[in-house]
Scaffold this motif. Structure first.
Motif, PDB file in Angstrom:
ATOM      1  N   MET A  35       0.838  -1.178   0.000  1.00 37.35           N
ATOM      2  CA  MET A  35       0.000   0.000   0.000  1.00 37.35           C
ATOM      3  C   MET A  35       0.876   1.231   0.000  1.00 37.35           C
ATOM      4  SD  MET A  35      -2.801   1.174   2.870  1.00 37.35           S
ATOM      5  CE  MET A  35      -3.656  -0.387   2.696  1.00 37.35           C
ATOM      6  N   SER A  36       0.369   2.340  -0.543  1.00 35.12           N
ATOM      7  CA  SER A  36       1.114   3.577  -0.532  1.00 35.12           C
ATOM      8  C   SER A  36       1.349   4.024   0.891  1.00 35.12           C
ATOM      9  CB  SER A  36       0.333   4.668  -1.286  1.00 35.12           C
ATOM     10  OG  SER A  36       0.159   4.324  -2.622  1.00 35.12           O
ATOM     11  N   GLY A  70       2.733  -5.005  -4.371  1.00 37.85           N
ATOM     12  CA  GLY A  70       3.072  -5.983  -5.387  1.00 37.85           C
ATOM     13  C   GLY A  70       4.075  -5.474  -6.397  1.00 37.85           C
ATOM     14  N   SER A  71       4.726  -4.335  -6.110  1.00 37.67           N
ATOM     15  CA  SER A  71       5.712  -3.816  -7.051  1.00 37.67           C
ATOM     16  C   SER A  71       6.939  -4.697  -7.056  1.00 37.67           C
ATOM     17  CB  SER A  71       6.084  -2.365  -6.689  1.00 37.67           C
ATOM     18  OG  SER A  71       6.646  -2.323  -5.397  1.00 37.67           O
ATOM     19  N   LEU A  85      -0.291   0.194 -13.439  1.00 36.03           N
ATOM     20  CA  LEU A  85       0.265   0.551 -12.136  1.00 36.03           C
ATOM     21  C   LEU A  85       1.638   1.194 -12.297  1.00 36.03           C
ATOM     22  CD1 LEU A  85      -0.739  -2.563  -9.991  1.00 36.03           C
ATOM     23  CD2 LEU A  85      -1.940  -0.396 -10.257  1.00 36.03           C
ATOM     24  N   GLN A  86       2.401   0.726 -13.251  1.00 35.67           N
ATOM     25  CA  GLN A  86       3.722   1.301 -13.497  1.00 35.67           C
ATOM     26  C   GLN A  86       3.606   2.744 -13.998  1.00 35.67           C
ATOM     27  OE1 GLN A  86       6.895  -1.032 -15.574  1.00 35.67           O
ATOM     28  NE2 GLN A  86       6.787   0.585 -17.093  1.00 35.67           N
ATOM     29  N   ALA A 139      -2.131   3.480  -5.234  1.00 42.25           N
ATOM     30  CA  ALA A 139      -1.988   2.514  -4.149  1.00 42.25           C
ATOM     31  C   ALA A 139      -1.666   1.115  -4.658  1.00 42.25           C
ATOM     32  CB  ALA A 139      -3.270   2.479  -3.316  1.00 42.25           C
ATOM     33  N   GLY A 140      -1.517   0.956  -5.980  1.00 44.15           N
ATOM     34  CA  GLY A 140      -1.175  -0.349  -6.530  1.00 44.15           C
ATOM     35  C   GLY A 140      -2.363  -1.249  -6.747  1.00 44.15           C
ATOM     36  N   ARG A 141      -3.539  -0.656  -6.962  1.00 43.34           N
ATOM     37  CA  ARG A 141      -4.759  -1.456  -7.181  1.00 43.34           C
ATOM     38  C   ARG A 141      -5.338  -1.082  -8.538  1.00 43.34           C
ATOM     39  NH1 ARG A 141      -5.687  -0.190  -1.336  1.00 43.34           N
ATOM     40  NH2 ARG A 141      -4.908  -2.031  -0.268  1.00 43.34           N
ATOM     41  N   TYR A 142      -5.457  -2.055  -9.386  1.00 44.62           N
ATOM     42  CA  TYR A 142      -5.867  -1.840 -10.776  1.00 44.62           C
ATOM     43  C   TYR A 142      -7.373  -1.926 -10.935  1.00 44.62           C
ATOM     44  CZ  TYR A 142      -6.553  -2.964 -15.754  1.00 44.62           C
ATOM     45  OH  TYR A 142      -6.977  -2.998 -17.048  1.00 44.62           O
TER      46      TYR A 142
END
Length: 251
Positions: free
Chosen positions: A1-2, A249-250, A236-237, A33-36
């Protein structure tokens, strides 16, 4: 999470707390926040306008486009309900049948957002009757080809040409099923505009409408944008995020 400070507001996205900055939409906060959330017309460099509705979510029981919905503290957002996913599949299927999309022979295959989102949603066939509209190809420009058959009416080229390039080369005309992309020239020909191959409008098209000549298929199959990483990872990138933010998940 961010990374989020103690005073940073959050909302629930699919049951997970998601921080957001003032002014962010649900889509922007989710990506940061890394959520698509699947989308087509949204582009991080332009103000969202919610034309494709593929990013529709349910916010506190009401459906809305996540790209235009302002994030608010304590709201509950559902992006993965079965009916929402089914509607996304139908919208993508409709885009395929309303145009003429021949992916195996298209120069944009592997770099096409529509194709990539279809794969992400598990759309392997349209399951609807194809319209096969009559849409001419404009090859009048020495450096750029226009294939109107592939247009999904995202308006990104229209906005890029006006807001970034300052040229207003493109526009949308008509309504309903008759809505279509046009070239702003008396002749209607791309050659009679001041567009250049280096313009932002040429790069921003998510499908294969605007193609540079003499560079088709330059990147081998298997090495193209969505061959290398799925659309969710690429989105996300590409998402803007504040310094110090860490994506889930990066890699």
């Amino acid at each position: 999470m961010s990374a989020a400070g103690p005073d940073r507001a959050t909302f629930l996205l699919d049951g997970e707390p998601t921080p957001f900055a003032p002014g962010q939409t649900v889509m922007q906060a989710a990506l940061a926040a890394g959520r698509y959330i699947p989308h087509l017309c949204y582009h991080p460099e332009f103000k969202p306008h919610g034309s494709c509705k593929v990013c529709t979510v349910r916010v506190d029981g009401h459906t809305t486009a996540s790209c235009t919905m302002p994030a608010q503290a304590d709201m509950q957002v559902d992006s993965k309900a079965e009916d929402l996913v089914d509607n996304r599949r139908t919208l993508v299927q409709m885009l395929f049948v309303e145009g003429n999309h021949f992916c195996p022979s298209c120069e944009k295959s592997g770099n096409c957002l529509l194709q990539a989102v279809a794969y992400d949603l598990g759309v392997m066939s349209a399951d609807l009757d194809h319209f096969f509209p009559s849409r001419p190809i404009d090859a009048s420009h020495p450096d750029i080809l226009l294939d109107f058959n592939r247009c999904i009416l995202c308006e990104l080229c229209v906005r890029a040409s006006a807001e970034v390039d300052g040229k207003n080369v493109f526009a949308l005309s008509g309504r309903g099923l008759g809505k279509h992309l046009i070239v702003n020239a008396e002749s209607g020909r791309l050659a009679d505009t001041d567009i250049a191959a280096t313009d932002k409008a040429v790069d921003v098209c998510p499908v294969g409408v605007i193609i540079r000549k003499r560079v088709g298929f330059a990147i081998p199959i298997g090495q193209r944008r969505y061959d290398v990483r799925p659309v969710s990872a690429q989105a996300l990138q590409d998402a803007p995020r504040s310094s110090g933010a860490v994506r889930e998940g990066s890699t």
